[in-house]
Design a protein around this motif. Structure first.
Motif, PDB file in Angstrom:
ATOM      1  N   LYS A   3       0.829  -1.196   0.000  1.00  0.00           N
ATOM      2  CA  LYS A   3       0.000   0.000   0.000  1.00  0.00           C
ATOM      3  C   LYS A   3       0.868   1.251   0.000  1.00  0.00           C
ATOM      4  N   LYS A   5       1.781   4.908   0.848  1.00  0.00           N
ATOM      5  CA  LYS A   5       1.450   5.839   1.914  1.00  0.00           C
ATOM      6  C   LYS A   5       1.969   7.229   1.559  1.00  0.00           C
ATOM      7  N   SER A  29      -8.123   5.099   6.164  1.00  0.00           N
ATOM      8  CA  SER A  29      -8.421   4.493   4.868  1.00  0.00           C
ATOM      9  C   SER A  29      -9.862   4.034   4.732  1.00  0.00           C
ATOM     10  N   TYR A 109      -3.794   1.381   8.469  1.00  0.00           N
ATOM     11  CA  TYR A 109      -5.111   1.965   8.190  1.00  0.00           C
ATOM     12  C   TYR A 109      -5.067   3.482   8.060  1.00  0.00           C
ATOM     13  N   ASP A 111      -4.195   6.612   5.742  1.00  0.00           N
ATOM     14  CA  ASP A 111      -3.953   6.997   4.351  1.00  0.00           C
ATOM     15  C   ASP A 111      -2.917   8.106   4.242  1.00  0.00           C
ATOM     16  N   SER A 112      -3.075   9.137   5.081  1.00  0.00           N
ATOM     17  CA  SER A 112      -2.181  10.285   4.974  1.00  0.00           C
ATOM     18  C   SER A 112      -2.214  11.093   6.256  1.00  0.00           C
TER      19      SER A 112
END
Length: 530
Positions: A3, A5, A29, A109, A111-112
């Motif tokens: 994933k 990031k 997420s 979990y 995202d940013s």
């Protein structure tokens, strides 16, 4: 698949010292594994919030679900302070040292992570000077002029005072509201339902700034024989979201989280006299192209609040004399009411921000008195300049109209207000649809004749009665038009037909114009369908 990031920092990384404490938004997420369900909304929404959605046919969706508790705990386990949560953005506002952000970002979990302000919670001083929103000085003048400008005095004389309508005010501070005589009725009548300071994370809202006090006064203040707010019997919530001495993106997120709180509590109207385009950190600045109704954080929040059935009313901004000139966010949001300012003659105030929105939509949407608006502050009646003081007047008008027409949706109410604007037929990017006036709903003809009327008005039912004293019609064309000029009904009445009743079955709630074209004469009048 690994994933990807993303760590989002809005200033150059070398400028952030590893031990420096800053504030960030953490975006998750998903909401998988949530302990909440849309089938049981009473777990996370008040009964008033659920009723608002039900009455307006608005579905409860995953957007309404709280952030996953386990995700929040995972962030806390990294010795990071979590302050506020955003359901709508699926995010958390945190405060921590810069050297811990990489660990937060590494969570599966997450995202940013977005940097939104430096330092720990800031200390407070005076609100930054704004010459267009300054207090002009004491006056003994009643606020009758601004009430008449909107037709509020008529609504009040008919017994409407905002009772049953809930309004949230998002601003910089409310100094004196808890001590000044002008607001005693708010407390004596138990009209203040909730307060919170999102800048400091406490309930201390009665400090920092009188800006919110003056805004609030236009709706809620009352001084015998001197001043009466527009919606004195409405219920209120006061939120501090503006960090007065500084300007960073965190204030937009404070606004977002306050709007979510207002929504969950069942608020009907959000009014806010705050606007954003530049910040203390230039990397956070917006450009005009960002005011497209969907880009800025606060605009996205206003759009979501609207989608939940809330009427959002905001000031257009005071940039008319500035090189920027244009509206500021969130005035560019869709389906809200962005309010510009006029003077006592009904002309645009020189400082009032201009439109259009970056995508070409007309802005501001509406206007009210902002030059020499009569307010309450520092224990007495005063005056002030700014779109800040025009906006809550429109919010107060909306509360009275909603009390009078409780079955209207927020979008129907918005259309009603636009349709009674002084420029409803020819809106522009100075004052939008103009100054809304309730008296425009009282069958006032758009031409000099008083001969054509619709009765009863407002209309309840599937037909209207048409009165045309002294007029004779032969082969007349009868048209019903919407506030935006769309032809809804068009019929031809032949010679000998009695033109005294017209079916309007299927016509939605709103304000319409009846137009009768007879030979070389055109007769017009307005009516309201409830």
């Amino acid at each position: 698949m690994v994933k990807c990031k993303l760590l989002l920092l809005l200033i150059l990384v070398p400028l952030i010292l590893s031990a420096q404490t800053n504030r960030y938004m953490v975006f998750f997420s998903d909401k998988n594994g949530s302990s909440y369900s849309v089938d049981n909304p009473e777990q996370f929404l008040s009964s008033k919030a659920i009723t608002r959605r039900t009455n307006q046919g608005i579905a409860i969706t995953e957007l309404d679900l709280p952030v996953n508790d386990s995700y929040i705990q995972g962030v806390k386990d990294l010795d990071v302070d979590v302050f506020f949560l955003s359901k709508w953005f699926n995010a958390a506002l945190i405060q921590t040292e810069a050297n811990k952000i990489a660990s937060v970002t590494d969570l599966s979990y997450v995202d940013s992570v977005l940097y939104i302000a430096p330092d720990a919670k800031l200390s407070f001083g005076a609100r930054k000077s704004n010459k267009e929103e300054k207090e002009l000085g004491r006056t003994s003048a009643e606020n009758n002029l601004q009430s008449k400008m909107l037709g509020v005095n008529t609504l009040q004389s008919e017994g409407f005072d905002g009772a049953g309508v809930s309004i949230a005010v998002l601003d910089a501070g409310f100094t004196g509201v808890d001590t000044e005589n002008g607001f005693s009725d708010v407390f004596n009548g138990n009209k203040l339902k909730f307060v919170f300071n999102f800048v400091e994370n406490n309930e201390e809202v009665y400090k920092i700034s009188t800006h919110g006090t003056r805004v609030f006064s236009t709706m809620a203040a009352s001084i015998d024989n001197e001043y009466r707010g527009i919606a004195v019997q409405a219920d209120y919530m006061l939120f501090v979201t503006e960090d007065a001495p500084t300007e960073y993106r965190i204030e937009e997120y404070n606004w977002l989280i306050a709007a979510e709180k207002a929504d969950s509590a069942g608020v009907d109207i959000i009014t806010s006299s705050l606007g954003y385009n530049t910040f203390d950190d230039p990397a956070m600045d917006y450009v005009y192209e960002d005011l497209d109704g969907e880009t800025t954080i606060i605009t996205q929040a206003a759009n979501i609040a609207t989608s939940k059935g809330i009427l959002v009313v905001v000031s257009a901004g005071n940039m008319g004399n500035d090189p920027w000139q244009f509206i500021t966010a969130p005035a560019d949001a869709r389906d809200i009411l962005a309010v510009g300012s006029v003077n006592i003659n009904g002309s645009i105030s020189s400082f009032s921000s201009l439109g259009p929105a970056a995508d070409g939509r007309i802005k501001p949407d509406i206007a009210a008195l902002g030059s020499g608006a009569v307010l309450v502050s520092n224990g007495g009646v005063t005056t002030g300049n700014g779109t800040s003081f025009a906006s809550p007047q429109v919010a107060g008008l909306a509360a009275l109209l909603w009390q009078a027409n409780p079955t209207l949706s927020n979008l129907e109410l918005r259309e009603l207000i636009l349709s009674i604007g002084s420029q409803s037929e020819n809106p522009d990017n100075n004052l939008g649809y103009g100054i809304p006036n309730y008296n425009q709903t009282l069958a006032l003809p758009t031409e000099s004749t008083q001969q054509l009327v619709v009765y009863p008005n407002p209309v309840v039912g599937n037909s209207i009665n048409i009165g045309h004293k002294g007029l004779s019609f032969s082969n007349a064309i009868v048209t019903v038009m919407s506030a935006t000029g769309q032809i809804i009904i068009k019929q031809t009445w032949g010679s000998g037909q009695e033109l005294n009743q017209l079916s309007i079955a299927g016509l939605k709630k709103g304000v319409y114009q009846l137009v009768i074209h007879n030979s070389d004469q055109i007769y017009k009048t307005r009516f309201v369908k409830y």
